[in-house]
Every structure is written in C-alpha cells, then in structure tokens.
Design a protein around this motif. Structure first.
Motif, short mmCIF file in Angstrom:
data_model
loop_
_atom_site.label_atom_id
_atom_site.label_comp_id
_atom_site.label_asym_id
_atom_site.label_seq_id
_atom_site.Cartn_x
_atom_site.Cartn_y
_atom_site.Cartn_z
N SER A 236 0.85 -1.27 0.14
CA SER A 236 0.19 0.25 0.07
C SER A 236 0.91 1.15 -0.08
O SER A 236 0.39 2.22 -0.46
N GLU A 237 1.84 1.11 0.90
CA GLU A 237 2.87 2.30 0.88
C GLU A 237 3.43 2.37 -0.66
O GLU A 237 3.70 3.60 -1.19
N GLU A 240 1.10 4.17 -3.23
CA GLU A 240 0.84 5.53 -3.17
C GLU A 240 1.80 6.43 -4.20
O GLU A 240 1.21 7.67 -4.38
N MET A 558 -1.94 10.33 3.31
CA MET A 558 -2.17 9.14 2.27
C MET A 558 -2.97 9.82 1.23
O MET A 558 -4.23 10.64 1.62
N HIS A 559 -3.20 9.32 -0.08
CA HIS A 559 -4.13 9.60 -1.06
C HIS A 559 -5.31 8.81 -1.31
O HIS A 559 -6.33 9.07 -1.85
N TYR A 560 -4.68 7.25 -1.31
CA TYR A 560 -5.69 6.23 -1.75
C TYR A 560 -6.19 5.32 -0.62
O TYR A 560 -5.72 5.35 0.34
N ARG A 563 -4.48 2.65 1.08
CA ARG A 563 -3.55 3.11 2.20
C ARG A 563 -3.83 3.48 3.39
O ARG A 563 -3.86 3.29 4.53
N LYS A 564 -5.19 4.17 3.10
CA LYS A 564 -6.12 4.87 4.10
C LYS A 564 -6.65 3.96 5.22
O LYS A 564 -6.65 4.21 6.23
#
Length: 622
Positions: A236-237, A240, A558-560, A563-564
């Motif tokens: 997930s990182e 991003e 975070m953007h997505y 990841r959130k």
C-alpha cells in the motif's frame, strides 16, 4: 409407550449433540466423526488411478492392500539421493558462539507429559499418549535415563526411526495419489525427546539472532497474519507513488521430503551446534523407514532416503534452518518473505529496469534451489500484479520457462485480487460459513445455548474472522454481507429466532462481527507494543498528550483508500481514543478486560449499523 420411547431417544440425541458441540473446539475429531457417521459413504479414500510399472498403462486400484502400496510407491519416489562423495562443506558462520550442552531435567519431561494431547494417535510402538499421560509420574525418571543414553551414544531405537504414514488429501482429484500429503505418526516418547531438543535448538537460534527476519513460519511471535500485514503495508505504501507491484509466488515441490540429509547436517554444523546434539540429529535423520497405514492395512516398510518427517516435532525447525539463507541470495533489489516453504518475491515496478531486477532475483532463487537440491514446481509458481493500472507486457521465467500470470491468488489463506479490495475473499469466506451453518442445522437440531454458541464460534465464526486485520472491510455493503451470516446463524437457536437481530445478540451475549474486528485490531496493536508478537510497523509516536493516552500515534498523509484503510492507519484514531489505564495494562488479559469495560456501552457491540463513539472522526471507520 411410543411417546416415552421417542422422548427418551430425543433426550439421548440432545445430550450427545450438546456434548459434541461443547467439546468441538478442544477435540474437533469428535465433531467430524459425528458428521461422517451421517454420511452413507464412509470411505475416506476411494478408488485410485495408478500407472502399472510393467505395462505403463493406467489402472484402477480398489482394494485397501493395493492402495497402501500405491501410496507407499509414490511417497518414496520424491526422495532425493545426493552425491555424498562430493560433500558440501560450509564454514562456521563468523562470530557464532558455541551452543551449550543440553541438560535433561526430569521436571521438564514431567511437564511435557502433563501437556500431552491424549486424543492423538500412537506411533509404531503402539504406546498411546493416554497411557503415557496416566503413568507420567512413574515414567518421568526412566525416560530421563533413556534420553540421556540416546543423546550420549547418538543412537535411537528402531521404533523411534520408524513412522506410520497417513495420506492426507490436499486438493484436486481424490483418485490421484499425487494430491495427497504424507503425515508421519511417530512414537510419542521420541516426540517428547524431540521437543526437548527443539526447545534447546530454538533458544540458541533466537538468542543469537540466527533465524532470518523474513521467515514467519514455526517461530514464536510470528504468524501468517503478521507476515501478510507487513507485506500489505509495504504494497500500500508503494502504490501511493503509483506504478504496480509484481509478485512471484513460488512452490517448492515436496519440500519437506526432499531435504538432503548430508547438506542439512552441513548447514547445522555451520551454525556451531554442540557436537553431541549434531550427532543425535544426524542419527535421527539417517536410517529411517516408513509404511503407509489405511485403517488396519499396512504397506511394506520403505527406507527414507531424504527429508524431515512431516508430523514430527523437530522436523519443522530443521527445515527452517535448511532454507534460512534463501532470503540472502535474493539481494538484487526485490523483497522476499517466507512462511515455511511458501516464498514470495515482489518488486515495485516503475519502469522496465525494475522488472529486470525482479527477474535477476528469480534467477538467483533458481540457482539456490538447484544447488541445495530443492526443486521448484514451475507449473505451480504464479505471478500476480497489483495496482490501479497494470501493464502485462512483460513475462517472468524460471529456467527459461514462462511463469503463468494470474489475476488473483490465495496467499496463506487470504485471496488477493489486483485491486487489493478482497471482495472475492469475503465472498469465499461467506460461502464457507454458510456451508458450515448447513452442517450444524442438519446434524444438531437439539442444541442448548452454551452448545450452540460453542459450535458456532468454533466452526462458523472462525472462518469469518481469520486474518480479519488483513481484509478488514470498510464499505457498508461488505460489512452487511458478513453480518448477515451471523444474523442467519442466530436464528438456528429456536428460543430467540423470533426476536430482532439486536435483541438476539443481547440475549446470546454475542457481539457483532464488526465490533469483533475492531477489538481484534486493538489487541494486535497491544501485542506489538508489548513484545507479544513481532512489531512489523514503525508507528510514529505523537508528542501531543493533552488528550488520549501516553502511547498516542501520529497519522500519516495518504491519497488512496488502499493506504487509508490499511491496518497501520486504520487503528490510529481508535487506539488514540483509549485511556491510559487500558493501553498501559500489565498483561494481555488485563488489557482485554479493561478494553471490554471501557467499550461496554458501545452501541456497535450489538448493532453493527451504529458507529464506534468517542474516537474523534468516526467517518474513518465505516
């Protein structure tokens, strides 16, 4: 008289079913024995298709005596015969201390006997664990003398080097012997001694930090969930920053059965093991024999040429030591993680050069496998790509054979899809839970409250909660689909079936699955902070302690959604809302007790549509 007889038979059936349901968690054999007694076809293994060695034609094996020989022939074909005239001698790893001698204590043996599982089967010596448990106080000292003699002389009785093999079906066609795994039933006394050797060996490796931190199998404080959490956090990182993640899932063919003994001993020697223990392990591995058992039918004895016994106590640790250096050969730039013999390599793909780096590490892995006589099953190796936009214009190869690319894969019990949404996994687990609900409904019509709760928690809810921290749903539609399973399950208990769902849960004191997932997240965070499990995250501690607790965590930007809603970010606001007397508990039991008291009045405990209150921004959790 007919009515009296009917009442007596119903009471007898009710008593039997309740006893089975209550004990199903501790002794699942009783549960499945009862279920299988209702099936007309009680044969565990049906007809088998084998190839006749003389005519090379396929034939059907029907009788039990031919089945055991067919299994025995197949299980013996996977053994590896290494060239011992050209030994692989490894130098002792620098700065590795010498292992201390093992002192066998009678109290340790008695403790091992106290913890025997009396429901297990006996080995070739036919000494049942129930017998050993009942006479444990009398045999502790004689066993101590036997163990000491065996260790000093590096000799084991023939029964200790023998194993009864039970074929366990894996997947695929049940009439193909290749789809069965050999599980060794060895002598209980030998297993007790193995556990003492294992504990001493394990403590030496952990104390000196000799086991790879990329290995998560058979190691205390690590698990499938922790590995998946770590990997998913990395993925997930990476996502991003865009791009995609290419993952190679490898399959080591018959890995436990193909470990060459001489090479294994050479690796053990390189870790500076005590010569006495090294000699005993060598004697334990060499001159072994096995036979296949189906009911009362036995095959002929077959010599074991390689491998560590599956089903033994010491075998898993020996296997971990044998493949311990695998992560270090994949050093071109990709990441590798292991769970026993399951390995995966992955790389963040931003350009073609990243693909070449991953391919280079795949080549390094292949060279390592060839050197140490571990065979990669290329047909079962798969490549999966994760990301928002995926480019499939590149193929990975093992020994010049293209690896198949698939859209989804099951990794350690969790199905991963390209978008990491886990929708297919959720649907699969829901269907599995419904099938077990059907078993309960058909075979347990007379359950009382305690028995119903026990069998539901052990056989249904466990499927809906395994690795919940990985696939934790944040969309209402997914949460509702999962909760519907428990909604239907509670209707099987007739005294509450006419109540609404919230009242049914209150009557049964059964929390919602949504609440259980939140609680499980908090328990996992506490374990990481207090050394009860590996801390796979580098949480950022917040210096602001005006509100919340003294272990406050700082959220990252975070953007997505991937990841959130990942574990690292999902748990922060809930953890920060807990008071000091909860997060600073002295033990896990006290933490769970204080957490339950603090959340006692939470509406979401019995109403999944309610929100967890008192955590600031509630929109982050549903």
């Amino acid at each position: 008289m007919r009515n009296e007889v009917r009442n007596e038979t119903r009471n007898a059936a009710s008593t039997e079913q309740n006893n089975i349901a209550i004990s199903c968690k501790k002794n699942p054999k009783i549960f499945w024995k009862f279920i299988n007694s209702k099936v007309k076809n009680r044969h565990n293994i049906g007809d088998l298709k084998v190839v006749n060695k003389a005519t090379l034609s396929e034939e059907i094996v029907v009788t039990e005596d031919r089945k055991v020989e067919a299994f025995s022939d197949f299980f013996s074909t996977v053994f590896v015969e290494e060239n011992t005239t050209v030994p692989v001698d490894l130098e002792v790893i620098p700065n590795t201390p010498v292992m201390q001698k093992l002192v066998i204590d009678e109290n340790i043996i008695l403790k091992k006997l106290d913890n025997l599982n009396t429901h297990k089967s006996s080995g070739p010596d036919e000494l049942h664990p129930r017998v050993l448990y009942e006479v444990r106080n009398e045999i502790a000292f004689p066993l101590k003398l036997i163990f000491e003699k065996s260790l000093i002389t590096n000799q084991l009785p023939l029964d200790w080097r023998s194993a009864n093999i039970s074929p366990i079906f894996k997947k695929g066609s049940k009439n193909d012997v290749k789809n069965y795994r050999p599980i060794s039933l060895t002598c209980i006394c030998c297993k007790i001694f193995e556990s003492i050797i294992r504990d001493h060996l394990y403590e030496y490796f952990i104390t000196n930090n000799l086991l790879s931190n990329k290995q998560y199998g058979f190691i205390k404080g690590r698990s499938t969930v922790l590995q998946l959490l770590k990997v998913l956090d990395d993925w997930s990182e990476m996502l991003e920053f865009g791009g995609q993640i290419d993952v190679l899932y490898t399959d080591l063919e018959k890995a436990f059965d193909r470990v060459p003994h001489a090479r294994l001993v050479s690796k053990l020697r390189s870790y500076n093991l005590c010569p006495v223990i090294l000699g005993w392990i060598k004697a334990f591995l060499n001159n072994r024999r096995q036979r296949v058992v189906l009911g009362d039918v036995f095959s002929n004895w077959v010599n074991v040429l390689s491998g560590v016994p599956q089903g033994s106590v010491l075998g898993p640790l020996l296997f971990l030591i044998y493949i311990n250096d695998l992560p270090y050969v994949c050093n071109s730039g990709s990441c590798v993680f292991l769970y026993a013999d399951d390995a995966k390599l992955y790389k963040h793909i931003l350009n073609d050069q990243d693909r070449f780096i991953l391919q280079e590490d795949i080549n390094n892995l292949t060279e390592w496998a060839n050197k140490w006589l571990i065979k990669l099953n290329i047909n079962k190796c798969k490549v999966v790509s994760y990301g928002r936009t995926i480019n499939h214009n590149f193929s990975y190869h093992i020994d010049n054979i293209q690896v198949e690319e698939v859209l989804s894969i099951k990794d350690l019990g969790v199905t991963f899809d390209p978008k990491l949404s886990f929708e297919s996994h959720i649907n699969e687990k829901i269907n599995k839970a419904y099938s077990f609900l059907g078993l309960i409904k058909r075979n347990f019509p007379y359950l009382n409250k305690d028995a119903f709760l026990q069998v539901y928690k052990a056989m249904v809810r466990s499927h809906l909660e395994y690795a919940g921290s990985i696939w934790f749903p944040y969309k209402v539609s997914y949460i509702e689909k999962i909760e519907t399973v428990q909604m239907r399950a509670t209707k099987l208990f007739y005294p509450v079936r006419n109540l609404n769902y919230v009242d049914r849960l209150r009557n049964l004191d059964l929390p919602t699955l949504y609440y259980r997932r939140l609680r499980g997240d908090m328990i996992l965070v506490y374990k990481m902070f207090n050394g009860l499990s590996d801390n796979v995250f580098n949480f950022i501690r917040s210096h602001t302690v005006t509100r919340g607790n003294s272990f406050k965590l700082f959220p990252e930007h975070m953007h997505y959604d991937c990841r959130k809603y990942s574990f690292r970010n999902r748990v922060i606001s809930i953890w920060n809302s807990l008071p000091d007397h909860v997060v600073c508990a002295r033990s896990l039991f006290i933490f769970e007790r204080n957490l339950d008291k603090f959340w006692f009045n939470q509406e979401c405990k019995y109403d999944w549509q309610a929100r967890l209150t008192g955590i600031g921004n509630r929109s982050e959790h549903i």
